[in-house]
Design a protein around this motif. Structure first.
Motif, PDB file in Angstrom:
ATOM      1  N   ARG A 150      -5.392  29.989 -12.079  1.00 35.45           N
ATOM      2  CA  ARG A 150      -5.885  29.374 -10.851  1.00 35.45           C
ATOM      3  C   ARG A 150      -7.099  30.023 -10.211  1.00 35.45           C
ATOM      4  O   ARG A 150      -7.668  29.461  -9.276  1.00 35.45           O
ATOM      5  CB  ARG A 150      -4.760  29.325  -9.805  1.00 35.45           C
TER       6      ARG A 150
ATOM      7  N   ARG B  76      -4.033  26.512  -4.362  1.00 29.43           N
ATOM      8  CA  ARG B  76      -3.777  25.908  -5.675  1.00 29.43           C
ATOM      9  C   ARG B  76      -2.505  26.504  -6.257  1.00 29.43           C
ATOM     10  O   ARG B  76      -2.373  27.719  -6.341  1.00 29.43           O
ATOM     11  CB  ARG B  76      -4.964  26.162  -6.603  1.00 29.43           C
ATOM     12  N   GLN B 182       1.000  16.275 -12.748  1.00 31.39           N
ATOM     13  CA  GLN B 182       0.628  17.331 -11.813  1.00 31.39           C
ATOM     14  C   GLN B 182       1.375  18.629 -12.131  1.00 31.39           C
ATOM     15  O   GLN B 182       0.809  19.710 -12.089  1.00 31.39           O
ATOM     16  CB  GLN B 182       0.927  16.894 -10.375  1.00 31.39           C
ATOM     17  N   ALA B 185      -0.051  20.232 -15.075  1.00 22.83           N
ATOM     18  CA  ALA B 185      -1.286  20.897 -14.656  1.00 22.83           C
ATOM     19  C   ALA B 185      -0.977  22.232 -13.973  1.00 22.83           C
ATOM     20  O   ALA B 185      -1.657  23.232 -14.210  1.00 22.83           O
ATOM     21  CB  ALA B 185      -2.082  19.995 -13.720  1.00 22.83           C
ATOM     22  N   GLN B 190      -4.489  23.704 -14.999  1.00 23.74           N
ATOM     23  CA  GLN B 190      -5.562  22.708 -15.096  1.00 23.74           C
ATOM     24  C   GLN B 190      -5.459  21.769 -13.904  1.00 23.74           C
ATOM     25  O   GLN B 190      -4.718  22.022 -12.966  1.00 23.74           O
ATOM     26  CB  GLN B 190      -5.385  21.880 -16.384  1.00 23.74           C
ATOM     27  N   THR B 191      -6.187  20.662 -13.993  1.00 23.65           N
ATOM     28  CA  THR B 191      -6.050  19.609 -12.990  1.00 23.65           C
ATOM     29  C   THR B 191      -5.262  18.470 -13.615  1.00 23.65           C
ATOM     30  O   THR B 191      -5.259  18.287 -14.832  1.00 23.65           O
ATOM     31  CB  THR B 191      -7.430  19.070 -12.575  1.00 23.65           C
ATOM     32  N   SER B 192      -4.624  17.687 -12.759  1.00 21.86           N
ATOM     33  CA  SER B 192      -3.827  16.583 -13.284  1.00 21.86           C
ATOM     34  C   SER B 192      -4.728  15.556 -13.968  1.00 21.86           C
ATOM     35  O   SER B 192      -4.316  14.893 -14.919  1.00 21.86           O
ATOM     36  CB  SER B 192      -3.029  15.935 -12.162  1.00 21.86           C
TER      37      SER B 192
END
Lengths: 236, 236
Positions: A150, B76, B182, B185, B190-192
């Motif tokens: 992150r 995050r 999500q 992720a 990572q990102t979704s």
DNA sequence: CGGTTGTTTGAACTGATTCAATCTGTGTGG
DNA sequence: CCACACAGATTGAATCAGTTCAAACAACCG
């Protein structure tokens, strides 16, 4: 003085002392100290224990730093844990998936699991002591996951430096950085090229000053903020 | 049938059974089973235990999946560990840096540390049992670090799917994927949005087939190769 | 039906990698 | 003391994997 920590020639440090400083009752430390063991000098960045080898040994770091590492299929290395003086690597039964290498020249005490286990079994306090150590390592592992997953590359490097300073008990904002840039990359999941750029950036921003391997934390509060470093997880 | 694992209504599963299936001797499982505890239904993605709360509880997952998570400074979220049925979260003394949430609706048995510790202390075998469990979790954490640090996004998602299939004891290449994109992720850093693309890619490449949350491993050998998934670390 | 949660897609952007070359410091042997 | 080797640090240019932002779509549920 950070440099004191690198006199790996300080043969005087006994297992007993390192364990007591890690929080163990003296009489229990004696038990482990009397266990049969040998002391090895481990050279940095040379094979010491390969992944897949039987892990029927107990190890305690007397001086220096050990790393546990794994490699992915294409051979890219990831360092998954560090062990500073007083910390150890316990036998896990069966084989270990990770390898072990020294970060800097280190002195390591190595005993056999078959000698170690009965001593621990006979003393619930020892079991609790090692459980606590393992849980601390677990907490560090979690923090590393947050780091790799992150945080951006600057924060990752900054976080590693902060954690290292605390684990080396650095007092005066001066630390002899024990890592090569490649090792920092292997810990933070980057390339050495980028680590180099990040360190240069951090110096440009006034977070650190560098002289060879010597690092000075010019602005500890600010670097902690950049790294989002909350040292509580080390205090377990 | 993977779906059996999601009948969280299977009230019949006792702590005793889950511990025995995790490898504990029946007479020791009895001891823990008799410990005073309550059973909670935990809803997915709702606060269950927040980071920073005292962690003086033992928890064992009866059904469903729990996650431990941390957040970096900008909020995050990173999931740092999962607990499948039969697995548990031990008291760590003091406060825990991580929070706990359910991935899917879960049944969790919760006991108090002050009841748990004396039982374990009285039985070295229990200590060894839990040490082994903790070391398995450690090994999983190391693998996750390699995942986040060294593998590309496809390999990361593939690796998580492989690990999940093994930990859920999926037998026939069909798995009801328990994760939202999500959550994948949050586990793989990572990102979704990217997870979505990766899953679509994997389907296009013929590695998996998807029908809603149902995932079929069309080519287990190939997906293992892509993920560089070596399940040995789970076998401890 | 409206609200909520999760999935899918596109376009622009950027942080980090890759590859390759150069530079610096240190130790070694002649 | 110099020549050489070697490991690590530094820099540049091109490329790319993954993010960000935004919007649309689908599924579910009371």
């Amino acid at each position: 003085m950070a440099s004191r920590r690198f006199k790996s020639a300080t043969q005087g440090v006994s297992l007993r002392e390192t364990l007591i400083s890690a929080g163990l009752e003296p009489y229990l430390a004696d038990l482990l100290d009397e266990m049969s063991h040998r002391v090895l000098q481990v050279e940095p960045r040379r094979p010491f224990r390969e992944p897949g080898a039987a892990r029927d040994e107990v190890m305690f770091v007397r001086s220096g730093i050990l790393s546990k590492f794994k490699s992915d299929s294409s051979g890219r290395r990831q360092i998954v844990a560090l062990r500073f003086p007083g910390e150890g690597i316990l036998p896990s039964g069966g084989i270990a998936e990770y390898g072990i290498q020294a970060i800097v020249r280190s002195e390591v005490m190595v005993g056999r699991a078959e000698d170690f286990d009965p001593i621990v079994d006979a003393h619930p306090e020892l079991h609790r002591f090692f459980r606590r150590l393992i849980q601390r390592n677990e907490a560090i592992g979690y923090e590393w996951l947050v780091n790799c997953g992150r945080r951006d590359s600057t924060a990752r490097v900054a976080h590693l430096l902060c954690e290292t300073a605390v684990r080396m008990h650095v007092k005066d904002a001066h630390m002899l950085n024990p890592f090569t840039q490649q090792q920092i990359a292997d810990i933070t999941g980057q390339t050495s090229v980028n680590v180099n750029r990040v360190l240069a950036d951090m110096e440009r921003q006034g977070l650190i000053r560098r002289k060879g391997r010597e690092i000075e934390f010019s602005d500890w509060t600010e670097i902690r903020r950049v790294a989002s470093f909350q040292p509580d997880y080390l205090a377990i």
